[in-house]
Scaffold this motif. Structure first.
Motif, PDB file in Angstrom:
ATOM      1  N   ARG A  98      -1.415   9.861  -1.751  1.00 24.06           N
ATOM      2  CA  ARG A  98      -0.113   9.338  -2.182  1.00 24.06           C
ATOM      3  C   ARG A  98       0.903  10.463  -2.327  1.00 24.06           C
ATOM      4  NH1 ARG A  98      -0.924   3.883  -5.441  1.00 24.06           N
ATOM      5  NH2 ARG A  98      -2.338   2.996  -3.909  1.00 24.06           N
ATOM      6  N   CYS A 111      -7.331   8.060  -0.726  1.00 23.26           N
ATOM      7  CA  CYS A 111      -6.005   7.448  -0.642  1.00 23.26           C
ATOM      8  C   CYS A 111      -5.008   8.535  -1.052  1.00 23.26           C
ATOM      9  CB  CYS A 111      -5.913   6.240  -1.573  1.00 23.26           C
ATOM     10  SG  CYS A 111      -4.309   5.413  -1.452  1.00 23.26           S
ATOM     11  N   HIS A 129       0.855  -1.179   0.000  1.00 22.31           N
ATOM     12  CA  HIS A 129       0.000   0.000   0.000  1.00 22.31           C
ATOM     13  C   HIS A 129       0.891   1.228   0.000  1.00 22.31           C
ATOM     14  CE1 HIS A 129      -3.152   2.719   2.011  1.00 22.31           C
ATOM     15  NE2 HIS A 129      -3.412   2.622   0.721  1.00 22.31           N
ATOM     16  N   HIS A 181     -13.174   6.830   1.249  1.00 19.49           N
ATOM     17  CA  HIS A 181     -11.905   7.341   1.800  1.00 19.49           C
ATOM     18  C   HIS A 181     -11.118   8.013   0.684  1.00 19.49           C
ATOM     19  CE1 HIS A 181     -10.054   3.688   0.023  1.00 19.49           C
ATOM     20  NE2 HIS A 181      -8.886   4.302   0.172  1.00 19.49           N
ATOM     21  N   ASP A 220      -4.538   5.944   3.713  1.00 20.72           N
ATOM     22  CA  ASP A 220      -5.980   6.104   3.525  1.00 20.72           C
ATOM     23  C   ASP A 220      -6.588   6.921   4.658  1.00 20.72           C
ATOM     24  OD1 ASP A 220      -6.580   2.744   2.196  1.00 20.72           O
ATOM     25  OD2 ASP A 220      -5.766   4.561   1.293  1.00 20.72           O
TER      26      ASP A 220
HETATM   27 ZN   LIG Z   1      -4.941   3.715  -0.331  1.00 20.14          ZN
END
Ligand SMILES: [Zn+2]
Length: 427
Positions: free
Chosen positions: A365, A363, A282, A361, A286
């Protein structure tokens, strides 16, 4: 005082003289008598008092050899060298460095003083007219405040370079705004103004950039002020802050949503039961939040992607600097378009469930040099605003600087040349 009284006496003489005689030629004579050589000072000496010999140290040359060439006898050279070396290692004379010999203004022209320049600023004086005195000194450095401005045509460095502005200034300008403005996305019409200081030795020899005091950048129509202010009086270290006393080195927001919780951390070793415990790294963090929760840009930047693709769903990617980009996945919908400039905290979209996701949610990055990293483990620049007790002092401090910045004109008619007005402040 002495000169002043002479001038008065002379003027008086001229007046008296012209009273006595009507001839027009007469006035010339006394004035010619007054032309005195301008006092020429260097290294703390009036050079007019000496015969001045300037030269550079030749390879293989020594202090003794130089004096010898000027008819100083061995015993005297030895005496001077012995005394001088207590305060300066005269063997350190480097070939190519300049030196000055001051000789007596008489028929013998006996050397009285040797001055060796270690560099543009530092010099050593060995004075041996009477007793032998050796000391190190520095040439006076003048700090000149300058102004520059321009309209971006190409990159910032190309624009500034075309104006003949020093590379160090371009570098410092880029540093100041590295977190606020993406210099790779500058637009034609962006403008800048700078108030900076340069050092000069004896008012003429350029001795480097002393730093930027204040700067202004207009990027995509928005104002970005930067003022250097010392918050730590102990270290005298200054940093740049905007007109609201906020640091320009903006850290990223800790989270892209104001409300919510971290439901899954960045984890390269994540295994998921659903996929038979296969390794499913991952590479994001999140943040679970209700559908429709605003998603915020964690730092200033330019939207480089606002699209929908596979598992990512609807997402936005923002480039903040050459080093950092951030990406926000699974949006219900985006609120920004590709190419748009966003500020830290701007709403760029809303939490949703698009793409591969088990629940609402975002995510988040974090990209560093093209790789996804864990922002919570990165050493990111801190954003320290001006401490509350200094804000009033800061506002007073920047007031005149801001007025000065605002009054610097742009040279629209000729983008490659710039008016560089300056005022002199002696340090
Ligand atoms: Zn994620």
């Amino acid at each position: 005082m002495y000169q002043k009284s002479i001038v008065v006496a002379l003027l008086l003489g001229v007046i008296l003289w012209s009273c006595k005689d009507e001839e027009t030629e007469i006035n010339k004579a006394p004035f010619q008598a007054y032309i005195e050589p301008v006092e020429l000072r260097e290294f703390g000496f009036n050079l007019n008092d000496y015969v001045v010999k300037k030269d550079t140290i030749r390879s293989g040359d020594s202090f003794g050899a130089i004096l010898q060439r000027h008819n100083v006898d061995y015993s005297k050279i030895y005496e001077i060298a012995e005394s001088a070396k207590k305060s300066y290692d005269i063997r350190k004379l480097r070939a190519g460095n300049p030196y000055t010999l001051l000789l007596a203004k008489d028929s013998l022209q006996t050397p009285q003083c040797f001055i060796y320049q270690e560099n543009n600023v530092d010099y050593v004086v060995i004075h041996f007219a009477d007793s032998i005195v050796t000391y190190k000194e520095k040439k006076p450095v003048t700090v000149v405040t300058k102004e520059a401005s321009g309209e971006i045509n190409g990159s910032l460095s190309v624009t500034m370079d075309a104006q003949g502005l020093p590379q160090s200034l371009i570098g410092e300008m880029a540093d100041i705004y590295a977190w606020t403005i993406n210099f790779w996305k500058l637009q034609k019409g962006d403008k800048f103004k700078i108030i900076y200081k340069q050092r000069y030795i004896e008012d003429s020899i350029y001795a480097g950039l002393d730093g930027i005091d204040a700067a202004y950048f207009q990027h995509k129509g928005e104002d970005f002020y930067a003022f250097k202010f010392v918050t730590d009086t102990l270290t005298k270290k200054g940093d740049f802050f905007d007109e609201k006393a906020k640091s320009l080195k903006r850290a990223f927001l800790k989270a892209p949503v104001n409300f919510g919780r971290i439901s899954s951390r960045y984890n390269l070793n994540r295994r998921i039961a659903y996929y038979g415990y296969a390794l499913r790294p991952h590479k994001g963090t999140d943040f679970a939040a209700p559908i429709g929760t605003p998603i915020l840009a964690t730092a200033n930047g330019t939207v480089v992607e606002s699209t929908q693709r596979g598992g990512n769903g609807k997402y936005v990617k923002i480039k903040h600097s050459d080093t950092y980009s951030t990406q926000y996945l699974h949006m219900r919908n985006q609120a920004v378009k590709k190419g748009q400039f966003v500020k830290q905290g701007d709403v760029i979209g809303y939490v949703g469930m698009t793409g591969n996701t088990g629940g609402p949610h975002v995510c988040y990055r974090f990209w560093k040099n093209g790789k996804q990293v864990d922002p919570f483990k990165e050493k990111l620049p801190t954003s320290e605003s001006i401490p509350n007790h200094l804000v009033v002092k800061y506002q007073d401090f920047i007031k005149p600087l801001r007025t000065q910045l605002d009054n610097i004109p742009y040279k629209y008619q000729n983008e490659t040349t710039i008016e560089q007005g300056y005022s002199i402040t002696k340090n």
